[in-house]
Each structure stands twice: as structure tokens, then as C-alpha cells.
Scaffold this active site. Structure first.
Site, PDB file in Angstrom:
ATOM      1  N   SER A   1      -1.245  16.344  14.151  1.00 45.12           N
ATOM      2  CA  SER A   1      -2.653  15.999  14.275  1.00 45.12           C
ATOM      3  C   SER A   1      -3.463  17.269  14.137  1.00 45.12           C
ATOM      4  O   SER A   1      -3.147  18.287  14.755  1.00 45.12           O
ATOM      5  CB  SER A   1      -2.901  15.350  15.643  1.00 45.12           C
ATOM      6  OG  SER A   1      -4.264  15.394  15.968  1.00 45.12           O
TER       7      SER A   1
ATOM      8  N   LYS B   1       0.133  16.359  19.496  1.00 54.79           N
ATOM      9  CA  LYS B   1       0.406  14.973  19.122  1.00 54.79           C
ATOM     10  C   LYS B   1       1.331  14.859  17.914  1.00 54.79           C
ATOM     11  O   LYS B   1       1.270  15.654  16.980  1.00 54.79           O
ATOM     12  CB  LYS B   1      -0.910  14.248  18.790  1.00 54.79           C
ATOM     13  CG  LYS B   1      -1.684  13.879  20.034  1.00 54.79           C
ATOM     14  CD  LYS B   1      -2.444  12.584  19.837  1.00 54.79           C
ATOM     15  CE  LYS B   1      -1.541  11.431  19.517  1.00 54.79           C
ATOM     16  NZ  LYS B   1      -2.275  10.143  19.506  1.00 54.79           N
TER      17      LYS B   1
ATOM     18  N   ASN C   1       1.836  12.065  15.259  1.00 59.03           N
ATOM     19  CA  ASN C   1       1.332  10.766  14.840  1.00 59.03           C
ATOM     20  C   ASN C   1       2.420   9.930  14.165  1.00 59.03           C
ATOM     21  O   ASN C   1       3.164  10.455  13.338  1.00 59.03           O
ATOM     22  CB  ASN C   1       0.147  10.942  13.887  1.00 59.03           C
ATOM     23  CG  ASN C   1      -1.112  11.327  14.629  1.00 59.03           C
ATOM     24  OD1 ASN C   1      -1.334  10.890  15.751  1.00 59.03           O
ATOM     25  ND2 ASN C   1      -1.926  12.180  14.019  1.00 59.03           N
TER      26      ASN C   1
ATOM     27  N   ARG D   1      -3.098 -21.966 -21.077  1.00 58.34           N
ATOM     28  CA  ARG D   1      -3.493 -20.534 -21.060  1.00 58.34           C
ATOM     29  C   ARG D   1      -4.663 -20.403 -20.101  1.00 58.34           C
ATOM     30  O   ARG D   1      -5.684 -21.035 -20.282  1.00 58.34           O
ATOM     31  CB  ARG D   1      -3.910 -20.078 -22.479  1.00 58.34           C
ATOM     32  CG  ARG D   1      -4.180 -18.581 -22.656  1.00 58.34           C
ATOM     33  CD  ARG D   1      -2.937 -17.692 -22.574  1.00 58.34           C
ATOM     34  NE  ARG D   1      -1.816 -18.156 -23.375  1.00 58.34           N
ATOM     35  CZ  ARG D   1      -1.205 -17.473 -24.344  1.00 58.34           C
ATOM     36  NH1 ARG D   1      -1.619 -16.254 -24.637  1.00 58.34           N
ATOM     37  NH2 ARG D   1      -0.208 -17.971 -25.010  1.00 58.34           N
TER      38      ARG D   1
END
Lengths: 273, 273, 273, 273
Positions: D102, D108, D110, D141
């Protein structure tokens, strides 16, 4: 976000309140030259606005109402999701005290009203997509598009109301556990306050050096299973700039609330407008 | 509908042009008490508006832009669908002369630009539903919701532009075959004018009686494979009220345009506003 | 396509008929070591299969059923759309004689059953998307995902049934107008047979030369407002290889059915399997 | 669920590997009576199966592939969501050690790979709904339906692959913290073991009485802020049937794993098949 969602629904509904009168092929031909006058009279009686032209297959206003409802469900769903996250046993920072019981777990209080909002937020996107899919309606009378809207729009209205009522009730019954919140700031050695420490150190050294120093302290704290505050207080690079009291102040979360209060004030002012 | 769609996109984009600055947890804590001032300065520099609070996980404005784009695609898709219906070999009332050729059928002019708009109208609802599904974003930073928006919003913008350009070009190159339109009013014995005949008769008898009489005439015409006008002219109940010249007048579609011209005028005025 | 859709629904339902018994947290802990035996006994009583493990938040089988229903709605919707296209006043090659009347146009027979199928095909994609959105369910008990499925799956089942019944009834009451079909092959100078002429000429010259020659003939016919057959019969490059009788044969659509009959035979055989 | 999702994709792809050759109008008319033989030869060369008939506008097989991919994304997304819930700071029972860092919070990790799976699960439902919306393709079509599939199917394939790779990698790098798991069983006074206590008491009294008794104990524990085990051990109604050692045994989570091991065994066996 909730205030904006409410305004968005109101505005879209207001724009959609236009009378529809077109006759068999949208020209009001059977009324001769009286078409506009009859339309205006009908609109007055129904308290609706008069559109530029019949709009039977111009569904943008209806689609707009559905989108506003979908966005409201998503906004309420964000609160619902946060409530379920806060109510987890391991978090328990806020709980809807009006929640439902659990049949197999007597101690549990299920966040049933948050779940109502999450359910609405899960259903709304598909319902809105149906409304948008139904938009390309043929000529002056659709083959299917019109009919696809009926139940879909009714459900969107219903779940938005359910969601709004559920969230309003849940927030009214919310019990916030500030001691749990404070305790969680201390877990993992209090590393949640790492940014606060970086910010304090950046008053003395470069931001880059501050972040690098804090990263080292975080790693040391994790390795030695000590708190970040303890490691920081004992670190010579930190104590060159900050006393133990100053470090202590940094680790008090109340000193790191930033502009939270100002933001809340502004939102409340806007809501009351 | 196209004018409203354009206005809706513009308004949603305008509302979404708000700066986002929140820091690690949405409080701008690392800026001390300078959060609002820094936010305002950043907004000035980026020419964005200032929101009441950071909105990283409040996605209603972004969702609103996506919904406006989706509604624009649906509106353009309605034109696209009508163009393909009008271009059918058996209808051929209007054709985009800038269409593409067919590899196996040298005589065909494929309505490729209408198809571009239909394609966008088929894709937009799913893309908008993704944007709405992504709205319930966790706390102050989403796990997935944010990322799901990136490509989705980019594609919505791209297909809306493609669709708008395609329809603008197709309408510019549109060749309308009014003689085909007139001829089609005469097919199936000219029963398309049944409503006009009912309306004319309703000046003399009750609306119910007029409709009942016309229904009988329509059945007679179908059974005998004669034109409705011929059957009506020879019918004693009709001739009691209307001369052959008057019946002839009723069956001239130019006398049954109703308020079409007035509607077009109003729309053009509104568009130029 | 309808046969495959039916098989797909049946197979998905068969795979989804597995008992769910998990207890409070999915381990059947309160049953001690009797969990598997109790599960098996319950499955026998309910005539369900036994899964490898409790699947309360493993929703793939339910999502699979919903997808099979959605695909069935899409397949039926293709028939519904073709029916509305064939029923257009200007085309009128096939009409559902059991259709509904029109209030303002007594001569019209609205293709209401085809519209039912189109409506279902418009609603199914959004409903299936809700089922898929609800799949990422939390741990052993979802907060919202489960609840979002209930009404959604019920509606998918209901509209699939309505659509299947409507199309079965519409096809049973279908009146095909072969003379209208034959007449439409002649419109625009009969250029629909251009490919047949190319194919016949390609037996004598290169495929490229054949196509080039036919393209020239098509342009001449359009310019002079003559039929392609007339232009071809009088063209020296064509008559070098083909007599007027041979050209006449080429322009008889019955000689240009290709493998249509063989395809229909095969599909019928497969259906009866 | 993942094994079934894999099988479902493989089966749908296998069923979709059928050659498409239909000519200008789906009858292979320009090949005379050689249509089936040419189709078979082309299929052999492309290593595809031969369909009963050309299927250019019969999109069920393609829709089926897209639905299988969507279900796979939903299944993988369930794992992704659980991983993000387990990785929350307050839970931290399992973490993907290969996660991303982070920028503002150095401590942190993540769960970026779980997020990749959640993102795919958010995008897939909208993409599948586009594939289903595109199914009702006109005659032989389509005007738009076909084109809407191209990018949509490509993106579904891409995100399914990304999601599968991300989850495989995340599970390979998963670090499970069993001590955190055990510690969480003790929070809130250990009420998570309430069901185990009910089950043990139900060997002596009725299931209803057992649940009623445990509910009282849970309330007492909550009121007095004591652990449920402590309250239970000191309760006369409990000690009539169970010794302190027996209560201790009940509160050891290892004795309340139920059939978890058997379930895992079965799933592994099924996977290896």
C-alpha cells in the site's frame, strides 16, 4: 450520497410526469387539428406536464427513473455492506440492535436490515439493465419492450422503498462500540497509526525519509511482536526529533481525526438544505 | 429523446466533476487542519468542484454518468432499430445510402451504421449494470468495486460516441422513399386508413357505431379481396352520411396527418434551445 | 436450438437436485460423526442426490439452472422476434392466427404470443445477471446473496414457462402465406435471386467473373427499373452460356432451396430422439 | 464448486465446437445438393463437429459458453470475497502473502489477487447478460446481436482466465493463522461454542430444553462479562449432567469439527477424478 440519491429520484420522477396521448400511430390524427388542445386538457386533469410530442416509444424518461432508483439502491447497499462488515463477530464496532435472531445460534443478532439493503443492491442492477434493454422500441408501438418494463419498474420501486426503510431503521437502532474501535487501532502492534507517525516525522525530515523510517519501525515491531509505539519511542532516529510525550500524542487516535468533523458538518448542512 | 439524452449526459458529467482527496482513510488526517484548504486548492488547479467530503467509495456520481450514457445508447438504439426495420427489402421506406455492401449479395446495402447503434444498445445495459453492481463499496476503499468500473466506464463512453456518430451519419445520408410509404398504406386493401374512416363516420353516428360499421367493412373487404375504400364507397350505411368524394378525401393519407407537423415543429424548437 | 435449450434446462435441474444440510457452520458438528449418514438418509427421503459437502454458499448449480432458463428464453425470443418480423403488414408472410385484436385498429391481429416471448427474452438477461451477481456469498452464510436469488429464480421459471407455452401455441396457430413469400422474392426486380444466377454462371466462368457479371446486371436492372431476369435473359454475356429456359429455371426459387429440406429432416430426427 | 465450474466450461466449449456454413440465406443453395458434404469436409479440416443445420442466428451454444464462464467467475469470486474477509486487519485469519503493498500504509498487504477475482465476478454478470440479450437474432442474419457478442465474449474469456490464475496463485501463497482462528472462537465469551454445548446437553435432556438452557447461559455470560464456559461449569443445571472435564471437552473446538474432514476428503477425491 443518500441525499443526492433522493434528489436524483425526485428529479427523474418530476421529469417523467408527462402525459402520453398519441392515438393509433402517434399523430393524434383522429382528433383532427384538436390534438394539442386535447392533450393539454388531459394533462391538466391528470396534473401532468405536456410533452413536445407523444412519446410512447421514447422511453428515456422511464429509463431515467429506473436508473435513479438503481443508484439509490446502490447507495443504500453501500451502507448495508458496511453495516454487515462492522457487525462481524471479530469486528463488532457497530451493531443494528433491531436485527433478527438466529435459529441455530442463540447468541447471534443477524443484521437483517442491512441484508435487505444488500439484497436490493444485488437485484437493482439486473432490473435497471432490463429497463435499458427495453429502450429500442419499434416505430410507434413496441413488440415486447413496453411489456418488459411493467413488472421490472414496479419491483425497482418496491425494493428501493424496502431498502430505504431498512437502512433508516437500522441506522436509528445502531449501537456503536467506540471502545471496540479504539481497541482495533491497537491490533497488530498499533500499525494503523503508522501514517500518523510518518506525518509527524515529516515535519522534521523529508516525507520520503519519514516513510522509510516508519517502514523500518513497522517491520521491527512485527518481527519482535512489540507495539509500534514502543519501538518508535525507543528508536534513536525518532527520539532525535520527538520526545516520548510527543510520540505518545501521535499515537492517540483522537489527535489524528483530521477533517472528519468538518466533513460531517458540511454533509449535515447540505442534508438540511 | 436524443436532446434529452444529450442534456442528461452533460448534467451528470457536470455533477461528477468533483475533486477526490481523502488520504489513507478518508479524513485527510495527515494534513492536520489544512485538509479543506488543500482540497480547495487542488480543485482549483484541476478545475473541479469541491465535494462536501471525500467520496472514494460514494460512487453515485460515477454511476449516474454511466446511466446517462446507457440511456443515450438506448435512445440512439431506438433510431437504429427503426432504421433496420425501414430498410428491410419488403419495406424499403428509408435507407442509409452510406451503408456497407454485402459480400454474397451484390444488390444489398447493409444498414451498418444502424447496426452500430443497435450493438451499442445491446451492450450498454450490461455495462451499466456492472457500474451499479460495483456501487456497494467497502468502508473507505473498495475490494474490487472500484476496479470493476475502469474498463466498463471507458467502454460505455466509447460505444456511446460510436453510436451517436453512426446515427448522425446515417440520418444525414437517409434516403426516404415516400412513394413506398404511400404504397404501403394501400396494402391489405388500404385497411391502414380504417381509423380515418371511423373518425369521419363518428361525426355522424356514435363512436361505437362508427367502429362497428368500419369493422364490418374491413371484414367484407378482406373476404372479397377488395379495397376498403371501394367497399366503403358502395356501402349504403356509409353513403347515407358521406359522398364518394368525401370518402375519397378520407382515404387520402395527406388529410390524416393530424398533429404530426405541430409535433415536429415543437421538437425542433426545443432542440434549438 | 429449442431442443438443446430444453435438454440444457433438464440437465442443469438434474445436477442441482442435491440435498443441502450443513448445520450452523457447514460442518454438521452437532451430529457428531453421523453427519454423512444423516445427510444420506435425508437425501433418500427427499429424492435428492448427496453432494460431496454442504453447499449453502456454493451457488454454481443454482446459477447454472438460471443460465439454462435464460438461454431458453433467448432461444424462444429468437422465434418470437422472427414472428413479429414476419407479421409486419408490409411482410405478412406468416401470422399467428390466435393473436389478439387491436383496440384502435380493428383490422389488426397483434402477435401477442410472440410478444410474450420477446418480453421474456428482454427480462431474462437481467434476472440471470442478478443470479450471477449473487454468487460470491460470504463464508458459510451469505449476507444478501441468498435472498436476492429467491424472487429472481422464481420469475425466471415463470417467464420461461410463459414464453415456451406462448411460442408453442403461436407456432401451432401459424398461417404461412407462401404466395406472399414468393411475391417478395420478385420485389426490387427479383435481385434476391442474384446469388442463384451467380452460382449458375459459375459453372461456365470463374466465380469472380460470374459475380462481376451479375453485379453489372443488378445495376442495370435497378437503373432501368426492369427485372433482373429480363435483363439477364437479354444479356449477350449470359446467353453465351445459358438459354432463356435455363435462365428461367434459375429464377424459379424452388430450384434454389439447396439443403433446406435435408436440414429440416435432420433437426426433426434429432428432436424425436 | 471450482471443479464443477471447470467441467462446465469445458463441456460448453466442447458443445460449441460446431462448424457454421450456411451461405447467403442459410440453405447452402449455391452448393446445389453438395451442401452437407462440403459442410462435413470443412468441419473435418477445422476439427469441428457438424451441426444438424447452419446456426448463424441460433446463439444458444455461444450463450452457454458465456454462462459457464460467468458461473466460473462467480465461483472464483466467492473465494476472492472470503479471502478479503479473512484478510481484514481485525480478522487476519488468512493472508495472501503475495499481495501488493500500500502506498500510504507501509504495514498493509493488500489482497490484490482476491480483488482481481472479485472484479471479475462484478463484471461477468453484465457481460453474460449482454450475451443473453443478443440471442434473439433476426431471421438468418442479425442486425446488431452478432456484433454485440464479439468484444463481450472476448472479455469474459480474459477475465475468467485472470480470475482463475489470481485465485490459484493466492491460494498457493496463503498463510493461515490457526492461532488467530482459535482466538476468535473465544471472543464474546466463547459463545461461538454455544451450539456445541447445546448438542452435548441434548444427550441428556430434550433438544428444546438444551437450547433454552444454553440461551440462558449465553445471556448470563453477556450480562456478567464472563466466558460461557465459566458460566456453564458453575451452573447447577449443567453440572447435573456434565462434569467440569466434560464441559472443558465440549469447549475444545477440535472436538467440534464434525464431518469437516470427511467433506474435504470427498472433495479431494472428486477433484482428482
Amino acid at each position: 450520497m443518500i441525499g443526492r440519491s433522493r434528489d436524483r429520484v425526485n428529479a427523474a420522477v418530476q421529469r417523467a410526469l408527462v402525459v402520453q396521448l398519441g392515438g393509433a400511430s402517434g399523430t393524434l390524427a383522429s382528433l383532427g387539428s384538436d390534438g394539442p388542445a386535447v392533450t393539454a386538457a388531459l394533462a391538466r386533469q391528470l396534473e401532468l406536464n405536456v410533452p413536445e410530442m407523444p412519446w410512447h416509444t421514447h422511453r428515456d424518461r422511464i429509463a431515467d427513473v429506473s436508473a435513479a432508483l438503481g443508484i439509490a439502491c446502490g447507495s443504500l447497499g453501500k451502507i448495508g455492506r458496511d453495516l454487515t462488515l462492522l457487525a462481524q463477530s471479530e469486528v463488532a464496532e457497530a451493531v443494528d440492535t433491531g436485527g433478527g435472531g438466529s435459529s441455530s445460534m442463540p447468541h447471534k443478532q443477524n443484521p437483517v436490515r442491512a441484508v435487505t439493503a444488500i439484497t436490493a443492491a444485488l437485484r437493482a442492477p439486473g432490473l435497471v439493465s432490463t429497463m435499458l434493454s427495453a429502450m429500442p422500441q419499434e416505430h410507434e408501438r413496441a413488440a415486447g419492450g413496453w411489456q418488459a418494463e411493467w413488472l421490472t419498474l414496479a419491483e425497482l420501486i418496491a425494493i428501493t422503498r424496502q431498502s430505504a426503510e431498512a437502512i433508516a431503521a437500522a441506522l436509528g437502532d445502531l449501537r456503536v462500540d467506540t471502545s471496540a474501535m479504539r481497541a482495533h487501532l491497537a491490533i497488530h502492534g498499533g500499525v494503523a497509526m503508522a501514517e500518523a507517525l510518518s506525518a509527524a516525522l515529516a515535519a522534521h525530515v523529508s516525507r520520503k525519509d519519514a516513510m522509510g523510517l516508519v517502514e523500518t519501525l513497522v517491520r521491527t515491531a512485527a518481527r519482535d511482536r512489540r507495539s509500534l509505539q514502543e519501538v518508535a519511542t525507543g528508536d534513536p532516529d525518532v527520539s532525535r526529533w520527538m520526545s516520548a510525550t510527543e510520540v505518545d500524542r501521535v499515537f492517540n487516535p483522537e489527535n489524528f481525526l483530521g477533517s472528519a468533523g468538518a466533513f460531517v458538518e458540511r454533509v449535515l448542512q447540505r442534508w438540511e438544505m
